[in-house]
Structure formats: C-alpha cells, structure tokens
Design a protein around this motif. Structure first.
Motif, short mmCIF file in Angstrom:
data_model
loop_
_atom_site.label_atom_id
_atom_site.label_comp_id
_atom_site.label_asym_id
_atom_site.label_seq_id
_atom_site.Cartn_x
_atom_site.Cartn_y
_atom_site.Cartn_z
N ALA A 1 0.83 -1.21 0.00
CA ALA A 1 0.00 0.00 0.00
C ALA A 1 0.87 1.25 0.00
O ALA A 1 0.57 2.22 -0.71
CB ALA A 1 -0.94 -0.01 1.20
N GLU A 2 1.95 1.26 0.76
CA GLU A 2 2.86 2.41 0.76
C GLU A 2 3.48 2.61 -0.62
O GLU A 2 3.57 3.74 -1.10
CB GLU A 2 3.98 2.21 1.79
CG GLU A 2 3.54 2.31 3.22
CD GLU A 2 4.63 1.88 4.20
OE1 GLU A 2 4.56 2.35 5.35
OE2 GLU A 2 5.53 1.09 3.84
N ALA A 3 3.91 1.52 -1.24
CA ALA A 3 4.51 1.62 -2.57
C ALA A 3 3.50 2.15 -3.57
O ALA A 3 3.81 3.03 -4.38
CB ALA A 3 5.03 0.25 -3.02
N PHE A 4 2.27 1.65 -3.52
CA PHE A 4 1.23 2.12 -4.45
C PHE A 4 0.92 3.60 -4.21
O PHE A 4 0.70 4.35 -5.16
CB PHE A 4 -0.05 1.29 -4.33
CG PHE A 4 0.12 -0.14 -4.73
CD1 PHE A 4 1.04 -0.54 -5.70
CD2 PHE A 4 -0.64 -1.13 -4.13
CE1 PHE A 4 1.19 -1.86 -6.06
CE2 PHE A 4 -0.50 -2.46 -4.49
CZ PHE A 4 0.41 -2.83 -5.46
N ASP A 5 0.90 4.02 -2.94
CA ASP A 5 0.67 5.44 -2.63
C ASP A 5 1.77 6.32 -3.22
O ASP A 5 1.50 7.40 -3.76
CB ASP A 5 0.57 5.67 -1.13
CG ASP A 5 -0.76 5.20 -0.53
OD1 ASP A 5 -1.72 4.97 -1.30
OD2 ASP A 5 -0.81 5.04 0.71
N LEU A 6 3.02 5.87 -3.12
CA LEU A 6 4.13 6.63 -3.71
C LEU A 6 3.98 6.74 -5.22
O LEU A 6 4.22 7.80 -5.80
CB LEU A 6 5.47 5.98 -3.36
CG LEU A 6 5.91 6.10 -1.90
CD1 LEU A 6 7.12 5.21 -1.64
CD2 LEU A 6 6.20 7.55 -1.55
N VAL A 7 3.55 5.66 -5.85
CA VAL A 7 3.34 5.68 -7.31
C VAL A 7 2.21 6.65 -7.66
O VAL A 7 2.35 7.47 -8.58
CB VAL A 7 3.04 4.27 -7.86
CG1 VAL A 7 2.58 4.33 -9.30
CG2 VAL A 7 4.28 3.39 -7.73
N THR A 8 1.10 6.59 -6.95
CA THR A 8 -0.01 7.49 -7.29
C THR A 8 0.36 8.95 -7.02
O THR A 8 -0.02 9.83 -7.79
CB THR A 8 -1.31 7.13 -6.53
OG1 THR A 8 -1.08 7.17 -5.13
CG2 THR A 8 -1.81 5.75 -6.92
N ASP A 9 1.11 9.21 -5.95
CA ASP A 9 1.55 10.58 -5.66
C ASP A 9 2.44 11.11 -6.79
O ASP A 9 2.28 12.24 -7.25
CB ASP A 9 2.32 10.65 -4.34
CG ASP A 9 1.44 10.45 -3.12
OD1 ASP A 9 0.19 10.49 -3.25
OD2 ASP A 9 2.01 10.23 -2.03
N GLU A 10 3.36 10.27 -7.24
CA GLU A 10 4.27 10.71 -8.30
C GLU A 10 3.52 10.85 -9.63
O GLU A 10 3.80 11.79 -10.39
CB GLU A 10 5.43 9.72 -8.43
CG GLU A 10 6.63 10.27 -9.14
CD GLU A 10 7.24 11.49 -8.45
OE1 GLU A 10 7.82 12.32 -9.20
OE2 GLU A 10 7.15 11.66 -7.22
N ALA A 11 2.59 9.95 -9.90
CA ALA A 11 1.78 10.08 -11.12
C ALA A 11 1.00 11.39 -11.09
O ALA A 11 0.92 12.10 -12.10
CB ALA A 11 0.82 8.90 -11.25
N PHE A 12 0.45 11.74 -9.94
CA PHE A 12 -0.29 12.99 -9.80
C PHE A 12 0.63 14.19 -10.03
O PHE A 12 0.27 15.15 -10.71
CB PHE A 12 -0.94 13.07 -8.42
CG PHE A 12 -1.72 14.33 -8.21
CD1 PHE A 12 -2.95 14.51 -8.82
CD2 PHE A 12 -1.23 15.34 -7.40
CE1 PHE A 12 -3.68 15.68 -8.64
CE2 PHE A 12 -1.94 16.51 -7.22
CZ PHE A 12 -3.17 16.68 -7.84
N ARG A 13 1.85 14.11 -9.50
CA ARG A 13 2.81 15.19 -9.68
C ARG A 13 3.13 15.42 -11.15
O ARG A 13 3.32 16.55 -11.59
CB ARG A 13 4.10 14.84 -8.92
CG ARG A 13 4.75 15.97 -8.21
CD ARG A 13 5.84 15.48 -7.26
NE ARG A 13 7.01 14.96 -7.91
CZ ARG A 13 7.97 15.70 -8.44
NH1 ARG A 13 7.87 17.00 -8.44
NH2 ARG A 13 9.04 15.15 -8.98
#
Length: 121
Positions: free
Chosen positions: A40-52
């Motif tokens: 879940a932490e890894a997926f959150d980092l991916v979604t945050d970076e995708a949003f950026r």
C-alpha cells in the motif's frame, strides 16, 4: 512488506561481486536496502508521483489475492545485506521514493522526445 531494490543498485552489486574474489565463492548474498514497505505504501508513492507528473491520481483498486498465489508471496521480506556490504563496500544508493520519481522522470523525458519531430540527417 517488501524490500524494494533499485535496479541500478543491483547492477552495481553485480559489478562489485564480479570484481571481488571475496564473494566469488559459491555462496549466496542478499542485495537489498534493508527497509521494508507495505505494498500500500509503494502504491501510494506511485499514485503521488503520477499525480505530480500528470495532474491525475490513478485509482487503486483493492482486490482479493488469487487463490493460486504462491506461499512465498504471502510473507514479509526485509533483506539484510550487511555481509555483502562488508565484503564489497556496496551500499544501496536509491530508496523506493527516489526510484519511483526517477522512473516517472525518465518516462516523461521519453514521452517528450517522442513528441519532438526529429530532423533528417
């Protein structure tokens, strides 16, 4: 929990192993940063970076694990690479967040260069 290792750090470890007689001995060595992250932490980092990079946040869907999931995939793993580090001087350089950020930067650069017309030589 998984211990994500940046591929460039793995390549550096292989190069150091090839250059070191101390580790070319038939034993196995763990190559890992030694820091665990939940999926879940890894997926959150991916979604945050995708949003950026895109201004859009991908949707993460939680689905049940497949019944055929191998038992090894159901356990936690955080590696201990101290032996390899002591023998070769290797240290991981890129943490999970930086690795994800690097991936998105490279993808954005590839996309930009694909959109740029190339002049004929």
């Amino acid at each position: 929990i998984r211990d994500f290792t940046f591929v460039g750090d793995v390549m550096d470890a292989f190069c150091r192993a090839l250059a070191s007689e101390r580790v070319c001995d038939g034993r196995h060595y763990v190559i890992a940063p030694g820091s665990g992250h939940t999926l879940a932490e890894a997926f959150d980092l991916v979604t945050d970076e995708a949003f950026r990079h895109t201004g859009r946040r991908p949707e993460i869907r939680h689905v049940p694990e497949p019944a055929s999931l191998h038992r090894i995939e159901q356990r936690n793993f955080v590696g201990d690479s101290r032996l390899f580090q002591n023998l070769t001087g290797w240290r991981p350089q890129v943490d999970l967040q930086r690795g994800i950020r690097d991936y998105f930067m490279r993808a954005a650069n590839r996309s930009r260069s694909a959109d740029t017309p190339h002049e004929a030589a």
